[in-house]
Motif scaffolding. Structure first.
Motif, PDB file in Angstrom:
ATOM      1  N   ASP A 236       0.931  -1.213   0.077  1.00 19.78           N
ATOM      2  CA  ASP A 236       0.102  -0.120   0.099  1.00 19.78           C
ATOM      3  C   ASP A 236       0.833   1.268   0.046  1.00 19.78           C
ATOM      4  O   ASP A 236       1.696   1.366   0.802  1.00 19.78           O
ATOM      5  CB  ASP A 236      -0.992   0.121   1.182  1.00 19.78           C
ATOM      6  CG  ASP A 236      -1.803   1.289   1.186  1.00 19.78           C
ATOM      7  OD1 ASP A 236      -2.721   1.248   0.520  1.00 19.78           O
ATOM      8  OD2 ASP A 236      -1.582   2.068   2.121  1.00 19.78           O
ATOM      9  N   ASN A 237       0.429   2.104  -1.065  1.00 21.68           N
ATOM     10  CA  ASN A 237       1.430   3.388  -1.240  1.00 21.68           C
ATOM     11  C   ASN A 237       0.670   4.344  -0.270  1.00 21.68           C
ATOM     12  O   ASN A 237       0.270   5.322  -0.703  1.00 21.68           O
ATOM     13  CB  ASN A 237       1.364   3.705  -2.609  1.00 21.68           C
ATOM     14  CG  ASN A 237       2.679   3.093  -3.346  1.00 21.68           C
ATOM     15  OD1 ASN A 237       3.473   2.777  -2.766  1.00 21.68           O
ATOM     16  ND2 ASN A 237       2.631   2.878  -4.633  1.00 21.68           N
ATOM     17  N   ALA A 238       0.803   4.499   1.003  1.00 22.85           N
ATOM     18  CA  ALA A 238       0.209   5.329   1.777  1.00 22.85           C
ATOM     19  C   ALA A 238      -1.149   5.790   1.559  1.00 22.85           C
ATOM     20  O   ALA A 238      -1.438   7.216   1.710  1.00 22.85           O
ATOM     21  CB  ALA A 238       1.176   6.660   1.426  1.00 22.85           C
ATOM     22  N   SER A 239      -2.104   4.990   1.314  1.00 21.32           N
ATOM     23  CA  SER A 239      -3.583   5.156   1.500  1.00 21.32           C
ATOM     24  C   SER A 239      -4.055   5.969   2.438  1.00 21.32           C
ATOM     25  O   SER A 239      -3.704   5.379   3.622  1.00 21.32           O
ATOM     26  CB  SER A 239      -4.288   3.928   1.315  1.00 21.32           C
ATOM     27  OG  SER A 239      -3.890   3.318  -0.153  1.00 21.32           O
ATOM     28  N   SER A 240      -5.052   6.672   2.518  1.00 23.83           N
ATOM     29  CA  SER A 240      -5.678   7.114   3.585  1.00 23.83           C
ATOM     30  C   SER A 240      -7.047   6.924   3.569  1.00 23.83           C
ATOM     31  O   SER A 240      -7.933   7.344   4.538  1.00 23.83           O
ATOM     32  CB  SER A 240      -5.747   8.849   3.369  1.00 23.83           C
ATOM     33  OG  SER A 240      -6.305   9.264   2.016  1.00 23.83           O
TER      34      SER A 240
ATOM     35  N   GLN B  15      -6.012  -1.598   5.824  1.00 23.92           N
ATOM     36  CA  GLN B  15      -6.524  -1.892   7.093  1.00 23.92           C
ATOM     37  C   GLN B  15      -7.520  -2.840   7.497  1.00 23.92           C
ATOM     38  O   GLN B  15      -7.461  -3.713   8.190  1.00 23.92           O
ATOM     39  CB  GLN B  15      -6.243  -0.723   8.021  1.00 23.92           C
ATOM     40  CG  GLN B  15      -4.915   0.028   8.188  1.00 23.92           C
ATOM     41  CD  GLN B  15      -5.017   1.010   6.967  1.00 23.92           C
ATOM     42  OE1 GLN B  15      -5.580   1.021   6.083  1.00 23.92           O
ATOM     43  NE2 GLN B  15      -3.491   1.667   7.134  1.00 23.92           N
TER      44      GLN B  15
ATOM     45  N   TYR C 235       2.980  -1.918   4.269  1.00 23.52           N
ATOM     46  CA  TYR C 235       2.321  -0.201   4.324  1.00 23.52           C
ATOM     47  C   TYR C 235       3.762   0.510   3.810  1.00 23.52           C
ATOM     48  O   TYR C 235       4.740   0.458   4.890  1.00 23.52           O
ATOM     49  CB  TYR C 235       1.956  -0.130   5.708  1.00 23.52           C
ATOM     50  CG  TYR C 235       0.780  -0.857   5.928  1.00 23.52           C
ATOM     51  CD1 TYR C 235      -0.550  -0.495   5.482  1.00 23.52           C
ATOM     52  CD2 TYR C 235       0.809  -1.981   6.994  1.00 23.52           C
ATOM     53  CE1 TYR C 235      -1.839  -1.271   5.720  1.00 23.52           C
ATOM     54  CE2 TYR C 235      -0.300  -2.694   7.095  1.00 23.52           C
ATOM     55  CZ  TYR C 235      -1.612  -2.323   6.698  1.00 23.52           C
ATOM     56  OH  TYR C 235      -2.732  -3.033   7.024  1.00 23.52           O
ATOM     57  N   ASN C 236       3.761   1.440   2.984  1.00 24.58           N
ATOM     58  CA  ASN C 236       4.766   2.254   2.892  1.00 24.58           C
ATOM     59  C   ASN C 236       4.136   3.427   3.418  1.00 24.58           C
ATOM     60  O   ASN C 236       2.998   3.929   3.272  1.00 24.58           O
ATOM     61  CB  ASN C 236       4.609   2.584   1.071  1.00 24.58           C
ATOM     62  CG  ASN C 236       5.293   1.095   0.590  1.00 24.58           C
ATOM     63  OD1 ASN C 236       6.178   0.624   1.050  1.00 24.58           O
ATOM     64  ND2 ASN C 236       5.026   0.880  -0.616  1.00 24.58           N
ATOM     65  N   ARG C 237       5.129   4.334   3.517  1.00 29.05           N
ATOM     66  CA  ARG C 237       4.986   5.575   4.422  1.00 29.05           C
ATOM     67  C   ARG C 237       4.741   6.885   3.301  1.00 29.05           C
ATOM     68  O   ARG C 237       4.341   7.817   3.594  1.00 29.05           O
ATOM     69  CB  ARG C 237       5.937   6.167   5.341  1.00 29.05           C
ATOM     70  CG  ARG C 237       6.216   4.976   6.460  1.00 29.05           C
ATOM     71  CD  ARG C 237       7.117   5.382   7.299  1.00 29.05           C
ATOM     72  NE  ARG C 237       7.504   4.592   8.476  1.00 29.05           N
ATOM     73  CZ  ARG C 237       8.541   4.942   9.482  1.00 29.05           C
ATOM     74  NH1 ARG C 237       9.373   5.842   9.517  1.00 29.05           N
ATOM     75  NH2 ARG C 237       8.372   4.004  10.554  1.00 29.05           N
ATOM     76  N   ALA C 238       4.808   6.695   2.096  1.00 30.25           N
ATOM     77  CA  ALA C 238       4.719   7.503   1.076  1.00 30.25           C
ATOM     78  C   ALA C 238       4.150   6.933  -0.255  1.00 30.25           C
ATOM     79  O   ALA C 238       4.455   5.597  -0.285  1.00 30.25           O
ATOM     80  CB  ALA C 238       5.805   8.321   0.810  1.00 30.25           C
ATOM     81  N   ASN C 239       3.920   7.537  -1.155  1.00 28.62           N
ATOM     82  CA  ASN C 239       3.418   6.753  -2.560  1.00 28.62           C
ATOM     83  C   ASN C 239       4.667   6.758  -3.297  1.00 28.62           C
ATOM     84  O   ASN C 239       5.359   7.513  -3.730  1.00 28.62           O
ATOM     85  CB  ASN C 239       2.435   7.977  -3.226  1.00 28.62           C
ATOM     86  CG  ASN C 239       1.799   7.077  -4.260  1.00 28.62           C
ATOM     87  OD1 ASN C 239       2.432   6.267  -4.880  1.00 28.62           O
ATOM     88  ND2 ASN C 239       0.749   7.582  -4.909  1.00 28.62           N
TER      89      ASN C 239
END
Length: 290
Positions: free
Chosen positions: A44-48, A53, A69-73
């Motif tokens: 996952d590229n830092a989805s909001s 989850q 989980y990546n912290r950024a896209n």
């Protein structure tokens, strides 16, 4: 090797998400419903949107699912490369988060990869909800002459191959990046995706490098995969369009002989970015009207 034998293939399905929305659940559920031995690596590229989850909670007892989980896209290609590094399969299925995969389709793709000589990558025909094939499922390298023929709808050979979509196995220059099955050996030999692409055209680049390496790119025309419209593209049309044009420019500079002519290269650069700018007002209006 028979189709039955291919079920023993060690397979890693890689899905990259970036605010992909509810369609991601359908994608994950369809993959985990398959009985083929596999692991699903969702990166996952830092989805909001909270969907990754929620998927993790819903499938917390399924050992086949791994979520990164990546912290950024990071972009599509870089995310796939990182997922591949943490996967175990000897074959990698790269799947868009808005695709729904059925087991017969997966079995057929694995069969082709296992039985065809010198196969580097196998694609499928991706279709919309009405079953209409996406022309990008079966296409040629987008060299300048073909791109212009497609843009101006001339009678010359364009990027997409005219006529009915094949319903059998055919060789192709490029297939859709929404569904791509590749052996780990080939993927690692190529060092994965070119990470200088962020989004769009990295699939064309991969197909070209596979062919340049002496392997074949095949389209399983008898495999149809449902492909929805990406949530990321709808919510961030200008962002996506920018990276699409940037990717087109990189592919042109890497592979098109016309790029060696400075005047032609300058004209293409100006044309690409003028096209990008002209699209922005319409994209913003459509986004505001939703």
């Amino acid at each position: 090797m028979s189709a039955l034998d291919t079920t023993a293939t060690a397979l890693s399905v890689i899905v990259v998400s970036a605010d992909s929305g509810p369609s991601l659940r359908d994608c994950v559920n369809s993959v985990l419903a398959c009985t083929v031995p596999l692991e699903l690596v969702l990166i996952d590229n830092a989805s909001s949107d909270g969907v990754p989850q929620a998927i993790a909670r819903a499938h917390e007892s399924d050992h086949r699912l791994k979520i990164i989980y990546n912290r950024a896209n990071l972009g599509f290609g870089p995310a796939v490369n990182r997922a591949a590094e943490q996967s175990r399969g000897q074959a990698l299925l790269i799947l868009n988060p808005d695709c729904v995969l059925k087991e017969p389709a997966l079995q057929r793709l694995l069969e082709v990869l296992a039985t065809e000589p010198k196969v580097g990558l196998v694609g499928a025909v991706v279709c919309d909800g009405k079953g209409v094939p996406d022309p990008a499922s079966y296409r040629r390298d987008p060299v300048l002459q073909r791109a212009l023929a497609t843009l101006f709808k001339s009678g010359d050979e364009g990027v997409n191959i005219d006529g009915a979509m094949p319903d059998h196995l055919v060789e192709a220059e490029a297939v859709s990046g929404a569904v791509m099955l590749i052996s780990r050996r080939v993927f690692e030999w190529l060092n994965g995706f070119d990470e200088n692409y962020f989004l769009h055209c990295e699939d064309l680049d991969l197909c070209r490098r596979i062919r340049d390496g002496g392997w074949r790119v095949l389209l399983a025309g008898d495999v149809r995969v449902l492909h929805g419209k990406g949530s990321s593209s709808r919510h961030r049309p200008v962002f996506v369009s920018y990276h699409k044009h940037r990717g087109m420019w990189r592919w042109f500079r890497k592979f098109d002989p016309a790029a060696q002519r400075p005047l032609v290269a300058a004209t293409v650069w100006l044309g690409l970015w003028a096209h990008f700018l002209l699209q922005i007002p319409g994209q913003l209006i459509r986004m505001a009207s939703r």
